[in-house]
Design a protein around this motif. Structure first.
Motif, short mmCIF file in Angstrom:
data_model
loop_
_atom_site.label_atom_id
_atom_site.label_comp_id
_atom_site.label_asym_id
_atom_site.label_seq_id
_atom_site.Cartn_x
_atom_site.Cartn_y
_atom_site.Cartn_z
N PRO A 47 -0.19 12.03 16.34
CA PRO A 47 -0.43 13.02 15.28
C PRO A 47 0.51 12.81 14.11
O PRO A 47 1.66 12.39 14.27
N MET A 48 0.02 13.14 12.94
CA MET A 48 0.79 13.01 11.70
C MET A 48 0.94 14.37 11.04
O MET A 48 0.14 15.28 11.27
N PRO A 49 1.93 14.53 10.18
CA PRO A 49 2.08 15.80 9.42
C PRO A 49 0.87 16.00 8.51
O PRO A 49 0.10 15.08 8.24
N ALA B 299 2.38 -1.06 -1.88
CA ALA B 299 3.61 -0.39 -1.46
C ALA B 299 4.53 -1.39 -0.79
O ALA B 299 4.11 -2.48 -0.38
N GLY B 300 5.81 -1.02 -0.70
CA GLY B 300 6.80 -1.83 -0.03
C GLY B 300 7.88 -0.95 0.55
O GLY B 300 7.85 0.28 0.39
N PRO B 301 8.89 -1.53 1.19
CA PRO B 301 9.96 -0.72 1.79
C PRO B 301 10.65 0.20 0.78
O PRO B 301 11.00 1.33 1.09
N LYS B 302 10.81 -0.29 -0.46
CA LYS B 302 11.51 0.52 -1.46
C LYS B 302 10.72 1.77 -1.82
O LYS B 302 11.30 2.77 -2.26
N THR B 303 9.39 1.70 -1.65
CA THR B 303 8.55 2.85 -1.99
C THR B 303 8.98 4.08 -1.22
O THR B 303 8.93 5.20 -1.74
N TYR B 304 9.39 3.89 0.03
CA TYR B 304 9.71 5.03 0.89
C TYR B 304 11.20 5.16 1.18
O TYR B 304 11.60 5.86 2.10
N GLN B 305 12.04 4.47 0.37
CA GLN B 305 13.48 4.62 0.57
C GLN B 305 14.04 5.81 -0.21
O GLN B 305 15.15 6.25 0.05
N ARG B 306 13.29 6.31 -1.15
CA ARG B 306 13.72 7.50 -1.88
C ARG B 306 13.66 8.72 -0.98
O ARG B 306 13.15 8.65 0.14
N GLU B 307 14.15 9.83 -1.46
CA GLU B 307 14.13 11.06 -0.69
C GLU B 307 12.68 11.44 -0.37
O GLU B 307 11.86 11.58 -1.27
N PRO B 308 12.32 11.58 0.93
CA PRO B 308 10.92 11.87 1.29
C PRO B 308 10.50 13.23 0.76
O PRO B 308 11.26 14.20 0.81
N ASP B 309 9.26 13.29 0.25
CA ASP B 309 8.74 14.55 -0.28
C ASP B 309 7.79 15.24 0.69
O ASP B 309 7.24 16.30 0.37
N SER B 310 7.59 14.65 1.87
CA SER B 310 6.67 15.25 2.84
C SER B 310 6.90 14.61 4.21
O SER B 310 7.56 13.57 4.32
N GLY B 311 6.31 15.23 5.23
CA GLY B 311 6.41 14.67 6.57
C GLY B 311 5.75 13.31 6.68
O GLY B 311 6.20 12.43 7.42
N ILE B 312 4.64 13.12 5.94
CA ILE B 312 3.95 11.82 5.97
C ILE B 312 4.85 10.74 5.40
O ILE B 312 4.88 9.61 5.90
N ALA B 313 5.63 11.05 4.35
CA ALA B 313 6.54 10.07 3.79
C ALA B 313 7.61 9.67 4.80
O ALA B 313 8.03 8.51 4.87
N VAL B 314 8.07 10.63 5.61
CA VAL B 314 9.04 10.32 6.66
C VAL B 314 8.44 9.34 7.67
O VAL B 314 9.09 8.38 8.09
N GLU B 315 7.19 9.60 8.07
CA GLU B 315 6.53 8.71 9.03
C GLU B 315 6.31 7.32 8.44
O GLU B 315 6.40 6.31 9.15
N GLN B 316 6.01 7.24 7.15
CA GLN B 316 5.82 5.94 6.52
C GLN B 316 7.14 5.16 6.46
O GLN B 316 7.16 3.94 6.66
N ARG B 317 8.24 5.84 6.16
CA ARG B 317 9.54 5.15 6.18
C ARG B 317 9.81 4.61 7.58
O ARG B 317 10.28 3.46 7.73
#
Length: 573
Positions: free
Chosen positions: A226-228, A250-268
């Motif tokens: 399950p995902m957020p 997208a690349g690793p740097k795309t998700y190195q910033r402060e996550p704006d959602s639970g999905i961004a956390v899962e992508q990192r």
């Protein structure tokens, strides 16, 4: 020069359904294409191939593609040992070449580029797709040759899209469609594939995280699940894709910033766990809604994705969306039909001294669910009614018609203490005037205890397969008496029959889906049922019934099956 209209495949008339489907898929390819079977014989060809080869379809279909087309630069036959395409064909792998020749209908050699790939042609059969076009040297021959549609990567793209269409649309199972989607893109386009789907409850589920380790596909279940929820304002690539926005890199740097959602956390977490250095993310859409997103990732795979790759990815996900939408609609229809059928089928009554069990197996195809039914209920004089039937037709209309017939039968049988034949006659009259049922088969039986302790069966058969009676010692015989015409054909008197059931015997009432098999006679099916029923006579009734269905129901059966079995008590001490 305009491409001529495609000619008919052969002199026998229109092609069969499988060939017609292959032709439609090939016509969507913008260059020459044909499909061969496992022996290398041409099954279908598109109009562009006919034009390039200067050969009508009738001269191509059924021919060995190598013997007919493969030649050298002078138009002479090419030995099989020197044919690169044939070597790849026998190995069952994709291959390509840009310096080869086909022999045209006039005997001249056509310089070509080609690519081949394994191709699902439906059922259990496998084929090979050949996509080709005139090479640059052929263009130099003059204006009589058609210009190429693009370089070899374009041929690969067309072959991949054709394979995607045929493989995804040839299954109506969501899980199988996802598995096929993964095998289409990994490792051909990337070494990682991630599929996120939106459920019917608007929840996101990461269905697949797959890595290509050589020739092996490894599913990483620890990254699935399950995902957020989908954020409504997030500009992050996966969040946008799940809202239906255009494809994104997208690349690793795309998700190195402060996550704006639970999905961004899962992508990192995904990028860190997989080592993906470049990703392309596209929405999976149907005509009605967003179904999910496909992420392709490169870790060990050289090079980064570019905006050019996004066009191919969008073409793939567009086809995947249509296939998944069809599979979901099919499964939804099937669930509705099965639920309706199961609610319509009754609970069996308890009859002292008798064992009774029932089974209903729906058809594999949802459009076939609906017509078969069974019933058992007490009568007003203390006897027990047994019934089995099949309303002609399929789908929900057949299920509704079945419910009408069954309910009317119950009312007539309860209110009239008459022979079964008279009740069937009355039912036959009624369904002609107050139902939409055109025809149906049915057996109505009356079961009561005789003076000597045995059980007496009286019945009338309206065009249904005969009941099977198996003694405790394994003697099996069909009760063929009392057989009349099916319901809805013509009015008239109907026959009755009566038999005493031996102690410890088993009676089987069933519908034709148990014994009918394409390519075999009904007698063969009845013989198969009798043989296995006799062998299973010693089993407890529940085991007898389950094993009988497992052994007798034809493989690939496309009809539903209803079965009612009862067993009389053994001789009393």
């Amino acid at each position: 020069m305009p491409v001529p209209e495609r000619t008919e495949a052969d002199e026998s008339g229109a092609p069969d359904a499988r060939t017609a489907a292959l032709i439609r898929a090939l016509e969507a390819i913008g260059t020459g294409a044909y499909v061969v079977d496992e022996l290398g014989r041409i099954l279908a060809v598109n109009a562009r191939a006919e034009h390039l080869l200067a050969r009508p379809a009738g001269d191509l279909l059924g021919q060995d593609a190598h013997d007919l087309l493969h030649g050298d630069a002078h138009g002479q036959p090419l030995p099989r040992t020197r044919c690169r395409m044939r070597q790849a064909f026998h190995a069952g792998r994709a291959a390509q070449a840009d310096d080869d020749h086909f022999v045209r209908g006039d005997g001249t050699a056509l310089p070509i580029s080609w690519t081949i790939t394994p191709y699902d042609i439906g059922g259990t059969a496998n084929g090979t797709l050949v996509v080709f076009d005139a090479s640059a040297r052929a263009q130099e021959a003059g204006p009589s040759q058609q210009p190429v549609t693009g370089p070899l990567p374009e041929l690969e793209r067309l072959a991949l899209l054709a394979e995607t269409t045929t493989r995804l649309t040839s299954t109506l199972d969501v899980e199988e469609a996802l598995r096929r989607l993964v095998t289409l893109v990994v490792p051909r386009l990337a070494d990682w594939a991630v599929i996120d789907l939106i459920t019917e409850r608007d929840e996101v589920w990461r269905k697949a995280v797959v890595h290509a380790a050589g020739d092996t596909l490894v599913y990483h279940e620890e990254l699935q699940g399950p995902m957020p929820p989908i954020p409504q304002e997030s500009p992050m690539p996966l969040s946008r894709a799940l809202r239906g926005a255009a494809s994104t890199l997208a690349g690793p740097k795309t998700y190195q910033r402060e996550p704006d959602s639970g999905i961004a956390v899962e992508q990192r977490r995904l990028f860190e766990a997989t080592g993906i250095h470049s990703a392309a993310i596209a929405p999976i859409r149907s005509a009605r809604e967003v179904l999910g997103a496909l992420t392709l990732g490169r870790a060990g795979h050289p090079g980064d994705f570019t905006s050019t790759d996004l066009h191919l990815l969008e073409d793939i996900t567009r086809r995947a969306g249509l296939a998944l939408d069809n599979a979901r609609l099919y499964q939804r229809q099937r669930k509705v039909a099965e639920t309706m059928q199961n609610h319509l089928l009754p609970q069996m009554p308890r009859v002292p001294g008798l064992e009774m069990t029932v089974r209903y197996l729906p058809a594999p195809d949802a459009s076939q669910v609906g017509g078969d039914w069974y019933d058992a209920f007490p009568l007003s004089d203390g006897a027990t009614a047994l019934a089995i039937g099949d309303v002609v037709g399929h789908d929900l209309e057949a299920a509704a018609g079945m419910a009408q017939v069954r309910n009317m039968l119950r009312a007539y049988a309860w209110s009239q203490t008459k022979p079964t034949s008279r009740i069937v006659e009355r039912l036959d009259e009624a369904i002609r005037h107050i139902t939409d049922v055109t025809m149906a088969t049915m057996i109505l039986a009356r079961l009561e205890e005789a003076d000597d302790g045995r059980w007496r069966l009286s019945w009338s058969n309206a065009g249904h397969p005969p009941p099977l009676l198996i003694s405790h010692d394994g003697l099996a015989d069909y009760l063929t008496d009392g057989h009349g015409i099916l319901l809805g054909v013509t009015a008239g008197p109907r026959p009755d029959a009566t038999a005493l059931l031996p102690p410890g015997s088993t009676l089987v009432l069933y519908t034709d889906g148990l014994v009918e098999e394409l390519g075999h006679t009904l007698d063969e099916g009845l013989m198969r049922l009798r043989r296995h029923a006799a062998a299973l006579a010693h089993r407890p009734l529940a085991s007898f019934t389950d094993q009988l269905l497992r052994r007798v129901r034809p493989a690939g059966n496309d009809d539903d099956v209803a079965l009612l079995a009862l067993r009389t008590p053994s001789i009393r001490p």
